[in-house]
Scaffold this motif. Structure first.
Motif, PDB file in Angstrom:
ATOM      1  N   GLU A  25       4.358   7.326  -1.959  1.00  0.00           N
ATOM      2  CA  GLU A  25       5.128   6.000  -1.971  1.00  0.00           C
ATOM      3  C   GLU A  25       5.354   5.288  -0.648  1.00  0.00           C
ATOM      4  O   GLU A  25       5.637   4.300  -0.557  1.00  0.00           O
ATOM      5  CB  GLU A  25       6.545   6.194  -2.464  1.00  0.00           C
ATOM      6  CG  GLU A  25       6.568   6.991  -4.006  1.00  0.00           C
ATOM      7  CD  GLU A  25       8.072   7.530  -4.580  1.00  0.00           C
ATOM      8  OE1 GLU A  25       8.938   7.376  -3.957  1.00  0.00           O
ATOM      9  OE2 GLU A  25       7.861   7.843  -5.742  1.00  0.00           O
ATOM     10  N   THR A  26       5.180   6.197   0.639  1.00  0.00           N
ATOM     11  CA  THR A  26       5.373   5.426   1.937  1.00  0.00           C
ATOM     12  C   THR A  26       4.207   5.822   2.763  1.00  0.00           C
ATOM     13  O   THR A  26       4.088   4.936   3.799  1.00  0.00           O
ATOM     14  CB  THR A  26       6.758   5.873   2.210  1.00  0.00           C
ATOM     15  OG1 THR A  26       6.851   7.415   2.420  1.00  0.00           O
ATOM     16  CG2 THR A  26       7.934   5.281   1.278  1.00  0.00           C
ATOM     17  N   TYR A  27       3.521   6.916   2.668  1.00  0.00           N
ATOM     18  CA  TYR A  27       2.726   7.246   3.976  1.00  0.00           C
ATOM     19  C   TYR A  27       1.218   7.410   3.381  1.00  0.00           C
ATOM     20  O   TYR A  27       0.815   8.113   2.441  1.00  0.00           O
ATOM     21  CB  TYR A  27       3.124   8.651   4.320  1.00  0.00           C
ATOM     22  CG  TYR A  27       4.003   8.599   5.710  1.00  0.00           C
ATOM     23  CD1 TYR A  27       3.519   8.094   6.951  1.00  0.00           C
ATOM     24  CD2 TYR A  27       5.381   8.143   5.483  1.00  0.00           C
ATOM     25  CE1 TYR A  27       4.252   8.082   8.161  1.00  0.00           C
ATOM     26  CE2 TYR A  27       6.075   8.160   6.606  1.00  0.00           C
ATOM     27  CZ  TYR A  27       5.679   8.174   7.822  1.00  0.00           C
ATOM     28  OH  TYR A  27       6.381   7.807   8.987  1.00  0.00           O
ATOM     29  N   ALA A  28       0.359   6.765   4.119  1.00  0.00           N
ATOM     30  CA  ALA A  28      -1.182   6.753   3.752  1.00  0.00           C
ATOM     31  C   ALA A  28      -1.679   8.057   4.291  1.00  0.00           C
ATOM     32  O   ALA A  28      -2.599   8.424   5.024  1.00  0.00           O
ATOM     33  CB  ALA A  28      -1.743   5.541   4.389  1.00  0.00           C
ATOM     34  N   PHE A  29      -1.130   9.339   4.139  1.00  0.00           N
ATOM     35  CA  PHE A  29      -1.402  10.381   4.428  1.00  0.00           C
ATOM     36  C   PHE A  29      -2.151  11.202   3.274  1.00  0.00           C
ATOM     37  O   PHE A  29      -1.489  11.118   2.207  1.00  0.00           O
ATOM     38  CB  PHE A  29      -0.801  11.364   5.160  1.00  0.00           C
ATOM     39  CG  PHE A  29      -0.076  10.957   6.530  1.00  0.00           C
ATOM     40  CD1 PHE A  29      -0.643   9.764   7.243  1.00  0.00           C
ATOM     41  CD2 PHE A  29       1.193  11.639   6.973  1.00  0.00           C
ATOM     42  CE1 PHE A  29      -0.072   9.673   8.493  1.00  0.00           C
ATOM     43  CE2 PHE A  29       1.862  11.118   8.125  1.00  0.00           C
ATOM     44  CZ  PHE A  29       1.056  10.179   9.060  1.00  0.00           C
ATOM     45  N   GLU A  30      -3.112  11.997   3.648  1.00  0.00           N
ATOM     46  CA  GLU A  30      -3.779  12.997   2.591  1.00  0.00           C
ATOM     47  C   GLU A  30      -2.680  13.831   1.811  1.00  0.00           C
ATOM     48  O   GLU A  30      -1.830  14.483   2.475  1.00  0.00           O
ATOM     49  CB  GLU A  30      -4.960  13.821   3.048  1.00  0.00           C
ATOM     50  CG  GLU A  30      -5.544  14.750   2.128  1.00  0.00           C
ATOM     51  CD  GLU A  30      -5.989  14.166   0.626  1.00  0.00           C
ATOM     52  OE1 GLU A  30      -5.711  14.487  -0.257  1.00  0.00           O
ATOM     53  OE2 GLU A  30      -6.574  13.185   1.009  1.00  0.00           O
ATOM     54  N   PRO A  31      -2.438  13.670   0.323  1.00  0.00           N
ATOM     55  CA  PRO A  31      -1.140  14.258  -0.155  1.00  0.00           C
ATOM     56  C   PRO A  31      -1.330  15.625  -0.171  1.00  0.00           C
ATOM     57  O   PRO A  31      -0.462  16.502  -0.266  1.00  0.00           O
ATOM     58  CB  PRO A  31      -1.161  13.590  -1.475  1.00  0.00           C
ATOM     59  CG  PRO A  31      -2.420  13.101  -1.731  1.00  0.00           C
ATOM     60  CD  PRO A  31      -3.175  12.666  -0.369  1.00  0.00           C
ATOM     61  N   ASN A  32      -2.487  16.104  -0.182  1.00  0.00           N
ATOM     62  CA  ASN A  32      -2.824  17.591  -0.251  1.00  0.00           C
ATOM     63  C   ASN A  32      -3.006  18.460   1.247  1.00  0.00           C
ATOM     64  O   ASN A  32      -3.377  19.365   1.474  1.00  0.00           O
ATOM     65  CB  ASN A  32      -3.762  17.950  -1.002  1.00  0.00           C
ATOM     66  CG  ASN A  32      -3.765  17.588  -2.560  1.00  0.00           C
ATOM     67  OD1 ASN A  32      -2.612  17.856  -2.984  1.00  0.00           O
ATOM     68  ND2 ASN A  32      -4.705  16.996  -3.059  1.00  0.00           N
ATOM     69  N   MET A  33      -2.582  17.626   2.221  1.00  0.00           N
ATOM     70  CA  MET A  33      -2.881  18.102   3.674  1.00  0.00           C
ATOM     71  C   MET A  33      -1.998  19.418   3.995  1.00  0.00           C
ATOM     72  O   MET A  33      -0.836  19.626   3.270  1.00  0.00           O
ATOM     73  CB  MET A  33      -2.034  17.038   4.817  1.00  0.00           C
ATOM     74  CG  MET A  33      -2.174  17.469   6.004  1.00  0.00           C
ATOM     75  SD  MET A  33      -1.404  15.867   7.289  1.00  0.00           S
ATOM     76  CE  MET A  33      -2.300  14.417   6.536  1.00  0.00           C
ATOM     77  N   VAL A  34      -2.275  20.060   4.568  1.00  0.00           N
ATOM     78  CA  VAL A  34      -1.897  21.495   4.806  1.00  0.00           C
ATOM     79  C   VAL A  34      -1.196  21.345   6.230  1.00  0.00           C
ATOM     80  O   VAL A  34      -1.404  20.419   7.030  1.00  0.00           O
ATOM     81  CB  VAL A  34      -2.869  22.599   4.806  1.00  0.00           C
ATOM     82  CG1 VAL A  34      -3.666  23.037   3.556  1.00  0.00           C
ATOM     83  CG2 VAL A  34      -4.044  22.390   5.989  1.00  0.00           C
TER      84      VAL A  34
END
Length: 165
Positions: A25-34
């Motif tokens: 909803e707010t960050y353009a980071f890979e959602p499955n990041m470890v």
């Protein structure tokens, strides 16, 4: 209290970080990041990373880094996260005000947010209150987890004015 983040702090903050990126909803980071990738992104690549601590709890964090290189390294970029249980308590405001002081100490002349999700009304309103202006809109730049494609804003503030104005 706001202080520099340690590796142990990040590990404590990881559930919040993971929750934010997985919500999409707010960050353009890979959602499955470890955790290791997240630590590198949030703590190793930036110049500095800070935490907001209350008692033993880490309630928020931010990083600061140059927005560009060479002739553009006088403008910084920051990212902020606040634990969902602590939202609405003014922590993001304190983190942003702190980041502006740190930015000036580091010699930055302006701060720019490159991709503020337009539907993040609370953040957009806060950044405006703190003197940031929307200087551009990137159409349909973010795939929101619930709303589909939404716009993102580029927001900017010169740091040669009093913080909080």
């Amino acid at each position: 209290m706001i202080r520099e983040m340690t590796r142990l702090d990040f590990e404590s903050f990881w559930p919040c970080f993971k929750s934010v990126i997985q919500a999409q909803e707010t960050y353009a980071f890979e959602p499955n990041m470890v955790l290791e990738e997240a630590y590198r992104l949030w703590c190793e690549l930036p110049l500095k990373t800070f935490v907001f601590v209350e008692g033993e709890q880490i309630l928020g964090s931010y990083y600061i880094k140059p927005n560009g290189m060479g002739p553009s390294d006088h403008i910084c970029n920051c990212g902020y996260m606040v634990d969902s249980k602590a939202r609405g308590k003014g922590i993001a405001r304190q983190l942003c005000e702190h980041s502006q002081r740190i930015a000036m100490e580091l010699g930055f002349e302006a701060m720019q947010f490159n991709s503020v999700v337009s539907t993040n009304d609370v953040a957009v309103a806060l950044w405006k209150k703190l003197g940031f202006n929307i200087i551009g809109t990137i159409p349909l730049a973010y795939r929101h987890g619930k709303l589909g494609y939404v716009d993102c804003y580029i927001m900017h503030k010169s740091l040669n004015v009093t913080i909080g104005e």
